[in-house]
Write a protein that holds these residues in place. Structure first.
Motif, PDB file in Angstrom:
ATOM      1  N   GLN A 215     101.655  29.017  16.288  1.00 41.37           N
ATOM      2  CA  GLN A 215     102.080  29.428  14.953  1.00 41.37           C
ATOM      3  C   GLN A 215     101.412  30.715  14.483  1.00 41.37           C
ATOM      4  O   GLN A 215     102.031  31.536  13.810  1.00 41.37           O
ATOM      5  N   ILE A 216     100.121  30.911  14.848  1.00 40.15           N
ATOM      6  CA  ILE A 216      99.368  32.027  14.257  1.00 40.15           C
ATOM      7  C   ILE A 216      99.095  33.177  15.212  1.00 40.15           C
ATOM      8  O   ILE A 216      98.768  34.278  14.776  1.00 40.15           O
ATOM      9  N   SER A 217      99.231  32.939  16.516  1.00 44.98           N
ATOM     10  CA  SER A 217      98.894  33.997  17.475  1.00 44.98           C
ATOM     11  C   SER A 217     100.003  35.039  17.545  1.00 44.98           C
ATOM     12  O   SER A 217     101.188  34.718  17.575  1.00 44.98           O
ATOM     13  N   SER A 218      99.595  36.297  17.581  1.00 47.07           N
ATOM     14  CA  SER A 218     100.581  37.390  17.669  1.00 47.07           C
ATOM     15  C   SER A 218     100.502  38.122  19.004  1.00 47.07           C
ATOM     16  O   SER A 218     101.340  38.961  19.309  1.00 47.07           O
ATOM     17  N   ARG A 219      99.466  37.834  19.794  1.00 45.61           N
ATOM     18  CA  ARG A 219      99.317  38.483  21.098  1.00 45.61           C
ATOM     19  C   ARG A 219      99.560  37.463  22.201  1.00 45.61           C
ATOM     20  O   ARG A 219      98.838  36.483  22.334  1.00 45.61           O
ATOM     21  N   LYS A 220     100.603  37.726  22.977  1.00 44.24           N
ATOM     22  CA  LYS A 220     101.038  36.754  23.970  1.00 44.24           C
ATOM     23  C   LYS A 220      99.977  36.510  25.043  1.00 44.24           C
ATOM     24  O   LYS A 220      99.798  35.383  25.507  1.00 44.24           O
ATOM     25  N   SER A 221      99.250  37.564  25.447  1.00 45.22           N
ATOM     26  CA  SER A 221      98.254  37.414  26.513  1.00 45.22           C
ATOM     27  C   SER A 221      97.113  36.490  26.076  1.00 45.22           C
ATOM     28  O   SER A 221      96.660  35.633  26.833  1.00 45.22           O
ATOM     29  N   ILE A 222      96.662  36.683  24.820  1.00 35.95           N
ATOM     30  CA  ILE A 222      95.587  35.828  24.286  1.00 35.95           C
ATOM     31  C   ILE A 222      96.105  34.405  24.100  1.00 35.95           C
ATOM     32  O   ILE A 222      95.419  33.431  24.420  1.00 35.95           O
ATOM     33  N   ASP A 223      97.329  34.306  23.580  1.00 36.97           N
ATOM     34  CA  ASP A 223      97.979  33.010  23.375  1.00 36.97           C
ATOM     35  C   ASP A 223      98.009  32.226  24.691  1.00 36.97           C
ATOM     36  O   ASP A 223      97.636  31.055  24.748  1.00 36.97           O
ATOM     37  N   GLN A 224      98.436  32.894  25.774  1.00 40.34           N
ATOM     38  CA  GLN A 224      98.554  32.248  27.081  1.00 40.34           C
ATOM     39  C   GLN A 224      97.199  31.811  27.621  1.00 40.34           C
ATOM     40  O   GLN A 224      97.051  30.722  28.164  1.00 40.34           O
ATOM     41  N   LYS A 225      96.181  32.681  27.451  1.00 31.29           N
ATOM     42  CA  LYS A 225      94.840  32.368  27.947  1.00 31.29           C
ATOM     43  C   LYS A 225      94.266  31.147  27.222  1.00 31.29           C
ATOM     44  O   LYS A 225      93.720  30.229  27.853  1.00 31.29           O
ATOM     45  N   LEU A 226      94.403  31.127  25.890  1.00 30.00           N
ATOM     46  CA  LEU A 226      93.912  29.989  25.103  1.00 30.00           C
ATOM     47  C   LEU A 226      94.662  28.713  25.471  1.00 30.00           C
ATOM     48  O   LEU A 226      94.064  27.635  25.570  1.00 30.00           O
ATOM     49  N   TYR A 227      95.964  28.853  25.677  1.00 28.24           N
ATOM     50  CA  TYR A 227      96.805  27.707  26.039  1.00 28.24           C
ATOM     51  C   TYR A 227      96.332  27.106  27.371  1.00 28.24           C
ATOM     52  O   TYR A 227      96.243  25.886  27.518  1.00 28.24           O
ATOM     53  N   GLU A 228      96.019  27.969  28.339  1.00 28.06           N
ATOM     54  CA  GLU A 228      95.553  27.498  29.648  1.00 28.06           C
ATOM     55  C   GLU A 228      94.214  26.762  29.538  1.00 28.06           C
ATOM     56  O   GLU A 228      94.000  25.733  30.184  1.00 28.06           O
ATOM     57  N   ILE A 229      93.297  27.307  28.703  1.00 19.37           N
ATOM     58  CA  ILE A 229      91.999  26.660  28.498  1.00 19.37           C
ATOM     59  C   ILE A 229      92.187  25.273  27.884  1.00 19.37           C
ATOM     60  O   ILE A 229      91.599  24.282  28.327  1.00 19.37           O
ATOM     61  N   LEU A 230      93.032  25.208  26.838  1.00 20.03           N
ATOM     62  CA  LEU A 230      93.283  23.935  26.163  1.00 20.03           C
ATOM     63  C   LEU A 230      93.943  22.934  27.099  1.00 20.03           C
ATOM     64  O   LEU A 230      93.625  21.740  27.077  1.00 20.03           O
ATOM     65  N   GLU A 231      94.871  23.413  27.923  1.00 16.21           N
ATOM     66  CA  GLU A 231      95.579  22.536  28.861  1.00 16.21           C
ATOM     67  C   GLU A 231      94.616  21.980  29.910  1.00 16.21           C
ATOM     68  O   GLU A 231      94.685  20.800  30.275  1.00 16.21           O
ATOM     69  N   THR A 232      93.705  22.828  30.385  1.00 18.79           N
ATOM     70  CA  THR A 232      92.694  22.378  31.354  1.00 18.79           C
ATOM     71  C   THR A 232      91.792  21.316  30.734  1.00 18.79           C
ATOM     72  O   THR A 232      91.505  20.275  31.339  1.00 18.79           O
ATOM     73  N   ASN A 233      91.338  21.582  29.501  1.00 14.51           N
ATOM     74  CA  ASN A 233      90.481  20.611  28.804  1.00 14.51           C
ATOM     75  C   ASN A 233      91.207  19.293  28.559  1.00 14.51           C
ATOM     76  O   ASN A 233      90.623  18.209  28.665  1.00 14.51           O
ATOM     77  N   LYS A 234      92.501  19.405  28.242  1.00 12.52           N
ATOM     78  CA  LYS A 234      93.295  18.198  27.999  1.00 12.52           C
ATOM     79  C   LYS A 234      93.422  17.372  29.277  1.00 12.52           C
ATOM     80  O   LYS A 234      93.281  16.147  29.256  1.00 12.52           O
ATOM     81  N   ARG A 235      93.677  18.058  30.409  1.00  6.76           N
ATOM     82  CA  ARG A 235      93.808  17.339  31.685  1.00  6.76           C
ATOM     83  C   ARG A 235      92.511  16.603  32.032  1.00  6.76           C
ATOM     84  O   ARG A 235      92.529  15.463  32.485  1.00  6.76           O
ATOM     85  N   ASP A 236      91.376  17.275  31.802  1.00  5.02           N
ATOM     86  CA  ASP A 236      90.083  16.648  32.077  1.00  5.02           C
ATOM     87  C   ASP A 236      89.866  15.419  31.186  1.00  5.02           C
ATOM     88  O   ASP A 236      89.357  14.387  31.643  1.00  5.02           O
ATOM     89  N   ALA A 237      90.264  15.547  29.912  1.00  3.87           N
ATOM     90  CA  ALA A 237      90.091  14.440  28.966  1.00  3.87           C
ATOM     91  C   ALA A 237      90.995  13.266  29.325  1.00  3.87           C
ATOM     92  O   ALA A 237      90.578  12.101  29.269  1.00  3.87           O
ATOM     93  N   VAL A 238      92.247  13.568  29.706  1.00  2.08           N
ATOM     94  CA  VAL A 238      93.194  12.510  30.100  1.00  2.08           C
ATOM     95  C   VAL A 238      92.695  11.803  31.356  1.00  2.08           C
ATOM     96  O   VAL A 238      92.819  10.579  31.497  1.00  2.08           O
ATOM     97  N   LYS A 239      92.106  12.601  32.258  1.00  3.61           N
ATOM     98  CA  LYS A 239      91.523  12.008  33.476  1.00  3.61           C
ATOM     99  C   LYS A 239      90.417  11.029  33.102  1.00  3.61           C
ATOM    100  O   LYS A 239      90.312   9.928  33.652  1.00  3.61           O
ATOM    101  N   GLU A 240      89.575  11.432  32.147  1.00  4.54           N
ATOM    102  CA  GLU A 240      88.482  10.575  31.682  1.00  4.54           C
ATOM    103  C   GLU A 240      89.027   9.298  31.055  1.00  4.54           C
ATOM    104  O   GLU A 240      88.501   8.194  31.282  1.00  4.54           O
ATOM    105  N   LEU A 241      90.112   9.431  30.273  1.00  9.68           N
ATOM    106  CA  LEU A 241      90.743   8.248  29.671  1.00  9.68           C
ATOM    107  C   LEU A 241      91.232   7.285  30.746  1.00  9.68           C
ATOM    108  O   LEU A 241      91.096   6.063  30.619  1.00  9.68           O
TER     109      LEU A 241
END
Length: 370
Positions: free
Chosen positions: A51-77
């Motif tokens: 919703q708030i990001s205007s730079r696609k490259s930063i948006d993509q990088k943050l998205y990848e970090i969050l997705e990696t963290n989510k996968r690790d958390a789901v694995k822990e669950l």
């Protein structure tokens, strides 16, 4: 006189074991709750970034970090669910009760504000509901595991209907896999569907094709490998069984795995017996899942729960056969989402590939044979 002499360790050790067991369950319960909250916060953050990001490259990088963290958390669950299944069942039951009481309190407030319920009755009912919430503090830390056939009730497209449950209960088989076992391989034909009862599996795949030849897809050059974790309640193999096409991922056990297996033959026997509703409902479940996975921000205000879509037709699935055309009613349709395959706008000849939301300018489409 005679007396029975019991060594002190025989009295103390069982007590110590019981105390330690309670503490372990408390810690597992707390860890699971915190991790679940962490996963939810990651999902919310991903939505906010879009919703708030205007730079696609930063948006993509943050998205990848969050997705990696989510996968690790789901694995822990998944690991917690495997090690403390009885604790997780108790937690989920407690949360479900809390949700029901919260909805009841909300309805009570509404009815009272409209004068439908007497003020005195409203206050008394409110007290009762709040007492119920307090009583959850004494809810058991663990609940014994249900028998495997009870898990068929978790398959959403069986809709908890006795006739469907009984049909598949007679045909479903229990299967066990060890750590590292391969459940199914990318490129193989499906054998059936696997409902995970306990444990966790990891799915590894190339970018999903959505039924489109890779040479036609815009991301055909992509070499990215996708990773997804499946835990209790998840189903492996639905789409490939529906299509009778090769599986697009390799499923590997991350823990010891217990599954409820329904063979392809038994599934299609069910399709024939309950034609056409059963097959349609599996398509509806998968279509809603794909739509939310890729277009959550667009659908955030829509009430597209599976049961609502089945009963009230909030959303439905249309299938285009070979060379068939479909007129799109853009007046009454808020969204038309292509979830599998590809189509061409018959007016402009512009192709659209799943998954995508068809633009309002698109009035008629025909299926592309790939």
């Amino acid at each position: 006189g005679s007396y029975l002499k019991i060594p002190l360790p025989l009295i103390i050790i069982p007590l110590l074991i019981n105390i330690v067991d309670v503490q372990i369950k408390k810690r597992l319960s707390l860890t699971y709750s915190i991790t679940k909250g962490y996963v939810k916060s990651l999902e919310d953050t991903k939505f906010l970034i879009r919703q708030i990001s205007s730079r696609k490259s930063i948006d993509q990088k943050l998205y990848e970090i969050l997705e990696t963290n989510k996968r690790d958390a789901v694995k822990e669950l998944g690991l917690i669910e495997h090690e403390g299944r009885d604790v997780v069942i108790a937690l989920k039951t407690k949360q479900a009760i809390r949700n029901v009481i919260a909805k009841a309190l909300k309805s009570l407030t509404f009815l009272s504000s409209r004068g439908i319920i007497d003020k005195y009755e409203s206050v008394e009912m409110n007290k009762v509901l709040l007492e119920k919430i307090k009583s959850l503090n004494n809810f058991p830390m663990a609940i014994p595991l249900p028998t495997p056939d009870k898990y068929l009730h978790n398959i959403i497209w069986l809709e908890n209907k006795d006739v469907l449950i009984e049909f598949f209960k007679e045909r479903a088989k229990l299967a066990y896999f060890d750590y590292g076992d391969v459940i199914c391989k990318e490129g193989e034909m499906p054998q059936g569907i696997y409902l995970i009862i306990s444990g966790m599996a990891i799915l590894e795949s190339s970018p999903p094709t959505f039924g489109i030849d890779r040479s036609l897809r815009p991301d055909r050059e992509s070499t990215t490998r996708f990773t997804e974790y499946c835990t209790s309640g998840d189903i492996i193999g639905e789409l490939s069984c529906l299509l009778k096409r090769e599986i697009e991922y390799t499923a590997i056990c991350e823990t010891i795995l217990q599954v409820c297996f329904i063979s392809l033959e038994d599934l299609y026997e069910g399709f024939d017996f309950f034609w056409p509703s059963l097959e349609y409902k599996i398509w509806l479940k998968l279509a809603l899942s794909i739509a939310y996975q890729y277009f959550e921000s667009s659908l955030v205000d829509e009430d597209l729960k599976f049961q609502k879509c089945v009963m009230l037709n909030h959303a439905y699935v249309e299938t285009l056969s070979s060379y068939n055309e479909m007129i799109i009613d853009n007046v009454n349709m808020k969204f038309v989402i292509l979830v599998y395959g590809s189509v061409i706008d018959t007016k402009t000849e512009v192709p659209y590939f799943a998954p995508c939301i068809l633009p309002k300018t698109c009035e008629q489409v025909r299926r592309v044979i790939s």
